[in-house]
Design a protein around this motif. Structure first.
Motif, short mmCIF file in Angstrom:
data_model
loop_
_atom_site.label_atom_id
_atom_site.label_comp_id
_atom_site.label_asym_id
_atom_site.label_seq_id
_atom_site.Cartn_x
_atom_site.Cartn_y
_atom_site.Cartn_z
N ASP A 77 -61.83 30.86 61.75
CA ASP A 77 -62.42 31.77 60.77
C ASP A 77 -63.94 31.77 60.96
O ASP A 77 -64.63 30.83 60.58
CB ASP A 77 -62.06 31.31 59.36
CG ASP A 77 -62.64 32.23 58.28
OD1 ASP A 77 -63.30 33.22 58.64
OD2 ASP A 77 -62.41 31.95 57.09
N HIS A 78 -64.45 32.84 61.55
CA HIS A 78 -65.87 32.92 61.87
C HIS A 78 -66.74 33.13 60.63
O HIS A 78 -67.97 33.13 60.72
CB HIS A 78 -66.13 34.04 62.89
CG HIS A 78 -65.45 33.80 64.20
ND1 HIS A 78 -65.90 32.90 65.12
CD2 HIS A 78 -64.31 34.34 64.72
CE1 HIS A 78 -65.09 32.89 66.18
NE2 HIS A 78 -64.11 33.74 65.95
N GLY A 79 -66.13 33.34 59.47
CA GLY A 79 -66.90 33.54 58.25
C GLY A 79 -67.36 32.24 57.61
O GLY A 79 -68.12 32.26 56.64
N THR A 80 -66.92 31.11 58.14
CA THR A 80 -67.30 29.82 57.56
C THR A 80 -68.57 29.30 58.23
O THR A 80 -69.01 29.81 59.26
CB THR A 80 -66.18 28.79 57.76
OG1 THR A 80 -66.10 28.44 59.15
CG2 THR A 80 -64.84 29.35 57.30
N ASN A 81 -69.14 28.24 57.62
CA ASN A 81 -70.35 27.63 58.20
C ASN A 81 -70.04 26.32 58.91
O ASN A 81 -70.91 25.47 59.08
CB ASN A 81 -71.39 27.39 57.09
CG ASN A 81 -70.94 26.33 56.10
OD1 ASN A 81 -69.75 26.03 56.01
ND2 ASN A 81 -71.88 25.74 55.38
N VAL A 82 -68.78 26.16 59.34
CA VAL A 82 -68.36 24.92 59.99
C VAL A 82 -69.20 24.62 61.23
O VAL A 82 -69.56 23.46 61.48
CB VAL A 82 -66.86 24.99 60.36
CG1 VAL A 82 -66.47 23.82 61.24
CG2 VAL A 82 -66.01 24.99 59.10
N ILE A 83 -69.52 25.65 62.00
CA ILE A 83 -70.30 25.44 63.23
C ILE A 83 -71.68 24.89 62.90
O ILE A 83 -72.15 23.92 63.51
CB ILE A 83 -70.45 26.75 64.03
CG1 ILE A 83 -69.08 27.36 64.32
CG2 ILE A 83 -71.21 26.48 65.34
CD1 ILE A 83 -68.16 26.49 65.08
N ASP A 84 -72.34 25.50 61.92
CA ASP A 84 -73.69 25.06 61.54
C ASP A 84 -73.67 23.62 61.04
O ASP A 84 -74.56 22.82 61.36
CB ASP A 84 -74.25 25.98 60.46
CG ASP A 84 -74.30 27.43 60.91
OD1 ASP A 84 -74.75 27.67 62.04
OD2 ASP A 84 -73.89 28.31 60.15
N VAL A 85 -72.65 23.28 60.25
CA VAL A 85 -72.53 21.91 59.74
C VAL A 85 -72.31 20.93 60.89
O VAL A 85 -72.93 19.86 60.94
CB VAL A 85 -71.38 21.82 58.71
CG1 VAL A 85 -71.11 20.36 58.35
CG2 VAL A 85 -71.71 22.62 57.47
N ALA A 86 -71.42 21.29 61.82
CA ALA A 86 -71.14 20.41 62.97
C ALA A 86 -72.37 20.22 63.84
O ALA A 86 -72.66 19.10 64.29
CB ALA A 86 -69.99 21.00 63.79
N ILE A 87 -73.11 21.29 64.08
CA ILE A 87 -74.34 21.20 64.87
C ILE A 87 -75.35 20.30 64.17
O ILE A 87 -76.00 19.45 64.80
CB ILE A 87 -74.96 22.60 65.10
CG1 ILE A 87 -74.11 23.41 66.09
CG2 ILE A 87 -76.41 22.49 65.58
CD1 ILE A 87 -74.22 22.97 67.54
N ARG A 88 -75.50 20.47 62.85
CA ARG A 88 -76.45 19.66 62.09
C ARG A 88 -76.09 18.17 62.15
O ARG A 88 -76.97 17.32 62.34
CB ARG A 88 -76.51 20.14 60.65
CG ARG A 88 -77.55 19.43 59.79
CD ARG A 88 -77.83 20.18 58.50
NE ARG A 88 -76.66 20.26 57.65
CZ ARG A 88 -76.01 21.39 57.38
NH1 ARG A 88 -76.41 22.53 57.91
NH2 ARG A 88 -74.95 21.39 56.59
N ARG A 89 -74.80 17.88 62.02
CA ARG A 89 -74.37 16.48 62.08
C ARG A 89 -74.56 15.88 63.47
O ARG A 89 -74.99 14.72 63.61
CB ARG A 89 -72.92 16.37 61.64
CG ARG A 89 -72.71 16.58 60.15
CD ARG A 89 -71.25 16.53 59.77
NE ARG A 89 -71.06 16.66 58.34
CZ ARG A 89 -69.89 16.84 57.74
NH1 ARG A 89 -68.79 16.92 58.47
NH2 ARG A 89 -69.81 16.94 56.43
N LEU A 90 -74.24 16.67 64.49
CA LEU A 90 -74.43 16.19 65.85
C LEU A 90 -75.91 15.96 66.15
O LEU A 90 -76.29 14.94 66.73
CB LEU A 90 -73.85 17.21 66.85
CG LEU A 90 -74.04 16.87 68.33
CD1 LEU A 90 -73.39 15.53 68.68
CD2 LEU A 90 -73.49 17.98 69.21
#
Length: 228
Positions: free
Chosen positions: A187-200
């Motif tokens: 689901d590209h409408g979520t911010n999961v990518i941004d959260v994962a990048i921030r944590r990494l």
């Protein structure tokens, strides 16, 4: 290397074909079990990606028929999560099993492992150890070390870092990251990518002097060493 994909879900089959072609494989695709069995038995393939639920002949029936004449490595795909279903597939002769939805990068890794096993070859050291500046990623041990300090990463963070390392110097969009590390139905409408990048980034860059993970505004993210 030549692969055969037997998958009746057209969107997924096309996605896998395009991705595997980009990885350097020659790929044939069919959407039903009858054609799949004919192509698998009459053709010459290094590996088969086989869906469980197929029209004509299901995946288990196709696999049983194939094993009477060939031992081509087979990765089975299924939407079924029960252990019993996976056991049936492995007993029928499957070499590996992947439950949908899955990350494309995981499929590629499993394909590479099976092809090496079939060839009887040990993994090339440079294929299992990635490095950039003072960062090393050991794929075999699933370890990441920067400046001698081990990074404590979750499974998804390690997958994300592995993708960025394999494509170091390339700007990867959020969509590409999602499809490679998560799955085609993400689901590209979520911010999961941004959260994962921030944590990494918090584990990979913040404790160290020079950042390696950079944001390219309006385009995506890139892993590269910009230190002087």
């Amino acid at each position: 290397m030549k692969l055969l994909i037997v998958e009746d879900e057209a969107k997924l089959a096309d996605y896998l074909r395009k991705g595997l072609v980009e990885e350097g494989y020659v790929v044939e695709v069919t959407g039903n079990g009858i054609d799949g069995l004919h192509m698998a038995t009459e053709g010459s393939h290094d590996l088969i990606v086989l869906d469980t639920m197929l029209p004509g002949i299901d995946g288990l029936g196709l696999l049983a028929a194939l094993r009477q004449s060939k031992q081509t490595p087979v990765i089975m795909l299924t939407a079924r999560h029960r252990v019993e279903d996976r056991v049936r597939g492995l007993k029928a002769g499957a070499d590996d099993y992947l439950v949908k939805p899955f990350a494309f990068s995981e499929l590629v890794a499993r394909i590479e492992v099976l092809l090496r096993r079939a060839a009887g070859a040990a993994p090339a050291p440079d294929a299992l150890l990635l490095s950039l500046g003072d960062l090393q990623v050991d794929l075999a041990r699933r370890r990441a070390v920067r400046a001698g300090q081990r990074l404590e990463l979750s499974a998804k963070e390690f997958q994300l870092l592995t993708l960025l390392m394999r494509r170091k110097g390339e700007v990867l969009s959020r969509t590409e990251i999602a499809e490679q590390v998560w799955d085609v139905n993400f689901d590209h409408g979520t911010n999961v990518i941004d959260v994962a990048i921030r944590r990494l980034r918090g584990k990979l860059d913040l404790p160290f002097e020079h950042p390696l993970l950079h944001t390219v505004r309006g385009m995506g993210y890139v892993l590269e060493d910009r230190s002087p």
